[in-house]
Design a protein around this motif. Structure first.
Motif, PDB file in Angstrom:
ATOM      1  N   VAL A  79       8.764  13.826   1.513  1.00  0.00           N
ATOM      2  CA  VAL A  79       7.602  13.414   0.730  1.00  0.00           C
ATOM      3  C   VAL A  79       6.394  13.308   1.663  1.00  0.00           C
ATOM      4  N   PRO A  80       5.183  13.402   1.118  1.00  0.00           N
ATOM      5  CA  PRO A  80       3.990  13.233   1.961  1.00  0.00           C
ATOM      6  C   PRO A  80       3.867  11.790   2.453  1.00  0.00           C
ATOM      7  N   VAL A  81       3.317  11.621   3.635  1.00  0.00           N
ATOM      8  CA  VAL A  81       3.131  10.258   4.142  1.00  0.00           C
ATOM      9  C   VAL A  81       2.212   9.465   3.217  1.00  0.00           C
ATOM     10  N   GLU A  82       1.325  10.158   2.507  1.00  0.00           N
ATOM     11  CA  GLU A  82       0.405   9.477   1.586  1.00  0.00           C
ATOM     12  C   GLU A  82       1.126   8.880   0.390  1.00  0.00           C
ATOM     13  N   HIS A  83       2.381   9.275   0.186  1.00  0.00           N
ATOM     14  CA  HIS A  83       3.166   8.771  -0.945  1.00  0.00           C
ATOM     15  C   HIS A  83       4.049   7.587  -0.550  1.00  0.00           C
ATOM     16  N   LEU A  84       3.841   7.044   0.634  1.00  0.00           N
ATOM     17  CA  LEU A  84       4.686   5.954   1.124  1.00  0.00           C
ATOM     18  C   LEU A  84       3.875   4.685   1.353  1.00  0.00           C
ATOM     19  N   ALA A  85       4.498   3.557   1.060  1.00  0.00           N
ATOM     20  CA  ALA A  85       3.914   2.248   1.351  1.00  0.00           C
ATOM     21  C   ALA A  85       5.041   1.317   1.737  1.00  0.00           C
ATOM     22  N   THR A  86       4.807   0.454   2.700  1.00  0.00           N
ATOM     23  CA  THR A  86       5.832  -0.461   3.186  1.00  0.00           C
ATOM     24  C   THR A  86       5.486  -1.893   2.826  1.00  0.00           C
ATOM     25  N   GLY A  87       6.470  -2.778   2.984  1.00  0.00           N
ATOM     26  CA  GLY A  87       6.241  -4.187   2.690  1.00  0.00           C
ATOM     27  C   GLY A  87       7.392  -5.032   3.163  1.00  0.00           C
ATOM     28  N   THR A  88       7.297  -6.317   2.909  1.00  0.00           N
ATOM     29  CA  THR A  88       8.310  -7.274   3.360  1.00  0.00           C
ATOM     30  C   THR A  88       9.507  -7.248   2.415  1.00  0.00           C
ATOM     31  N   ARG A 231      13.175  -8.155   6.899  1.00  0.00           N
ATOM     32  CA  ARG A 231      12.255  -7.991   5.780  1.00  0.00           C
ATOM     33  C   ARG A 231      11.419  -6.724   5.882  1.00  0.00           C
ATOM     34  N   VAL A 232      12.038  -5.605   5.587  1.00  0.00           N
ATOM     35  CA  VAL A 232      11.297  -4.348   5.535  1.00  0.00           C
ATOM     36  C   VAL A 232      11.820  -3.495   4.389  1.00  0.00           C
ATOM     37  N   GLY A 233      10.906  -3.107   3.520  1.00  0.00           N
ATOM     38  CA  GLY A 233      11.215  -2.241   2.400  1.00  0.00           C
ATOM     39  C   GLY A 233      10.086  -1.252   2.222  1.00  0.00           C
ATOM     40  N   PHE A 234      10.237  -0.340   1.250  1.00  0.00           N
ATOM     41  CA  PHE A 234       9.190   0.658   1.054  1.00  0.00           C
ATOM     42  C   PHE A 234       9.223   1.195  -0.368  1.00  0.00           C
ATOM     43  N   ALA A 235       8.102   1.789  -0.732  1.00  0.00           N
ATOM     44  CA  ALA A 235       7.979   2.461  -2.025  1.00  0.00           C
ATOM     45  C   ALA A 235       7.630   3.913  -1.792  1.00  0.00           C
ATOM     46  N   ILE A 236       8.139   4.770  -2.664  1.00  0.00           N
ATOM     47  CA  ILE A 236       7.727   6.162  -2.726  1.00  0.00           C
ATOM     48  C   ILE A 236       7.063   6.344  -4.079  1.00  0.00           C
ATOM     49  N   VAL A 241      -0.908   5.339  -6.653  1.00  0.00           N
ATOM     50  CA  VAL A 241      -0.091   4.119  -6.655  1.00  0.00           C
ATOM     51  C   VAL A 241       0.185   3.668  -5.230  1.00  0.00           C
ATOM     52  N   ALA A 242       0.565   4.593  -4.361  1.00  0.00           N
ATOM     53  CA  ALA A 242       0.847   4.235  -2.973  1.00  0.00           C
ATOM     54  C   ALA A 242      -0.403   3.669  -2.297  1.00  0.00           C
ATOM     55  N   ALA A 243      -1.556   4.240  -2.581  1.00  0.00           N
ATOM     56  CA  ALA A 243      -2.801   3.731  -2.006  1.00  0.00           C
ATOM     57  C   ALA A 243      -3.080   2.310  -2.487  1.00  0.00           C
ATOM     58  N   ALA A 244      -2.823   2.049  -3.760  1.00  0.00           N
ATOM     59  CA  ALA A 244      -3.015   0.698  -4.293  1.00  0.00           C
ATOM     60  C   ALA A 244      -2.067  -0.295  -3.626  1.00  0.00           C
ATOM     61  N   LEU A 245      -0.862   0.154  -3.313  1.00  0.00           N
ATOM     62  CA  LEU A 245       0.094  -0.717  -2.622  1.00  0.00           C
ATOM     63  C   LEU A 245      -0.394  -1.060  -1.223  1.00  0.00           C
ATOM     64  N   ARG A 246      -0.949  -0.106  -0.554  1.00  0.00           N
ATOM     65  CA  ARG A 246      -1.462  -0.384   0.790  1.00  0.00           C
ATOM     66  C   ARG A 246      -2.639  -1.358   0.746  1.00  0.00           C
ATOM     67  N   LYS A 247      -3.431  -1.293  -0.331  1.00  0.00           N
ATOM     68  CA  LYS A 247      -4.562  -2.207  -0.484  1.00  0.00           C
ATOM     69  C   LYS A 247      -4.105  -3.643  -0.733  1.00  0.00           C
ATOM     70  N   THR A 248      -3.016  -3.809  -1.466  1.00  0.00           N
ATOM     71  CA  THR A 248      -2.571  -5.144  -1.858  1.00  0.00           C
ATOM     72  C   THR A 248      -1.539  -5.739  -0.901  1.00  0.00           C
ATOM     73  N   ALA A 249      -1.085  -4.959   0.069  1.00  0.00           N
ATOM     74  CA  ALA A 249      -0.084  -5.471   1.014  1.00  0.00           C
ATOM     75  C   ALA A 249      -0.706  -6.515   1.941  1.00  0.00           C
ATOM     76  N   VAL A 250       0.106  -7.466   2.372  1.00  0.00           N
ATOM     77  CA  VAL A 250      -0.346  -8.448   3.361  1.00  0.00           C
ATOM     78  C   VAL A 250      -0.555  -7.729   4.687  1.00  0.00           C
ATOM     79  N   PRO A 251      -1.733  -7.837   5.299  1.00  0.00           N
ATOM     80  CA  PRO A 251      -1.964  -7.154   6.576  1.00  0.00           C
ATOM     81  C   PRO A 251      -0.943  -7.572   7.635  1.00  0.00           C
ATOM     82  N   PHE A 252      -0.419  -6.601   8.355  1.00  0.00           N
ATOM     83  CA  PHE A 252       0.557  -6.831   9.429  1.00  0.00           C
ATOM     84  C   PHE A 252       1.822  -7.522   8.917  1.00  0.00           C
ATOM     85  N   GLY A 253       2.168  -7.307   7.648  1.00  0.00           N
ATOM     86  CA  GLY A 253       3.303  -8.016   7.062  1.00  0.00           C
ATOM     87  C   GLY A 253       4.646  -7.614   7.648  1.00  0.00           C
TER      88      GLY A 253
END
Length: 359
Positions: A79-88, A231-236, A241-253
């Motif tokens: 998948v493109p890196v632009e389609h990925l977002a990470t989180g806790t 605590r590491v997970g991700f969304a594809i 949608v992925a961009a919105a996830l990066r906007k709402t993620a806790v910085p340096f989470g």
């Protein structure tokens, strides 16, 4: 001194508290914890060494973009890196999805019972939960969930395999459901237990997402990969949608230790597959033994089994604790039992047999 309290959001009133699995007592007879869906194995080969090396950089902020991990995931899933977002963890990403899509006046649809964080993160956002009961076979009722969609619906969670029942949604019914959902409603396939699935009719959510811009997939390193404490997970998901996830993620989470450990875990796939295979074999043994004992146990494709005990739920959990094993009760509904070490599973099975026979 003023006795007036600070004003807090009314949406927080009555939010249920997330209840983690109770740990085994450090100074008592309880020896095994099967109350949380954890992996009983230690970190995969090379992961501990990687984590120790990362620990030397605790004085520095982690890579906020999780660059190495995202690149590894992009290669792994094609998948493109632009389609990925990470989180806790996947639950952290799920909360970001809710923040990105839903607020007061909106609705979030999910099956019930399902993952207990769904009502919590929904209520925090101010959105209304629409809980659709599982079928008699403990499976998502996708027809009823589609019927529950209104013009206020913004998000739908489909937990597959479902926590806490372990039941699954198969390809034909899922695609029929997705065809009914409006294209402006986001459907989240929560696949925290994907690695444990052995049903060939259960689709890989990543393949489903490719042709459906309103589908996002959640994955985690907490279960099969054994990194629950990091605590590491991700969304594809597609880029908006992925961009919105990066906007709402806790910085340096996601810590650097977690990022590096996740990359090392991805590179230890052979060992991972062997461990997951062993847990699946134990799952089959536990399930078959419970059925032979006379229990009604739904088929499971996760790393746990589910017993619907109704009013005897708390009593059963207490009997297990007394015997030396912690399970996860949902009072008035049932008990979820994680597949653990062979010795823990044996102890649980003996306890379940004794309870069923009045012992």
């Amino acid at each position: 001194m003023s006795e007036t309290s600070p004003k807090l959001r009314a949406e927080l009133d009555g939010i249920p508290t997330y209840k983690p699995g109770r740990p085994a007592a450090a100074d008592g007879p309880v020896a095994f914890k099967l109350s949380s869906n954890e992996n009983p194995y230690p970190p995969l080969p090379g992961v501990m060494e990687t984590a120790i090396a990362a620990a030397h950089t605790f004085n520095r902020y982690p890579d906020m973009a999780c660059t190495a991990l995202v690149n590894e995931l992009a290669d792994r899933f094609g998948v493109p890196v632009e389609h990925l977002a990470t989180g806790t963890g996947s639950v952290g990403v799920a909360q970001s999805l809710v923040q990105a899509t839903s607020g007061p006046g909106d609705e979030i649809v999910y099956a019930w019972r399902s993952f207990e964080a769904y009502p919590i993160i929904s209520q925090i956002s101010g959105a209304a939960s629409v809980r659709v009961p599982l079928t008699a076979g403990e499976v998502h009722d996708l027809d009823a969930m589609a019927d529950a969609v209104t013009e206020r619906t913004r998000l739908i969670f489909v937990c597959n395999p479902n926590n806490p029942t372990g039941t699954v949604v198969r390809r034909a019914e899922l695609e029929r459901f997705l065809d009914r959902v409006p294209s402006d409603v986001l459907v989240v396939l929560d696949e925290a237990y994907r690695e444990f699935n052995r049903d060939p009719e259960v689709p890989d959510g990543v393949e489903i997402y490719r042709d459906r811009p309103n589908v996002a997939v959640l994955r985690t390193f907490s279960k099969a990969y054994g990194l629950a404490g990091l605590r590491v997970g991700f969304a594809i998901a597609h880029e908006p949608v992925a961009a919105a996830l990066r906007k709402t993620a806790v910085p340096f989470g996601v810590s650097q230790l977690a990022q590096d450990a996740a990359v090392a875990s991805l590179r230890a796939e052979d060992e991972l597959l062997g461990r997951v295979g062993s847990l699946v074999c134990e799952r089959t043994r536990v399930h078959e033994t419970l059925v032979k004992q006379g229990w009604t146990v739904p088929p499971t494709q996760a790393n746990f089994v589910w017993l619907r005990l109704g009013e005897r739920t708390v009593e059963f959990a207490a009997a297990c604790e007394k015997a030396g094993v912690m399970v996860r009760p949902f009072p008035g509904e049932g008990v979820r039992i994680t597949i653990g070490e062979d010795e823990a599973n044996d102890l649980f099975l003996r306890t379940a047999d004794a309870f069923r026979n009045g012992g």
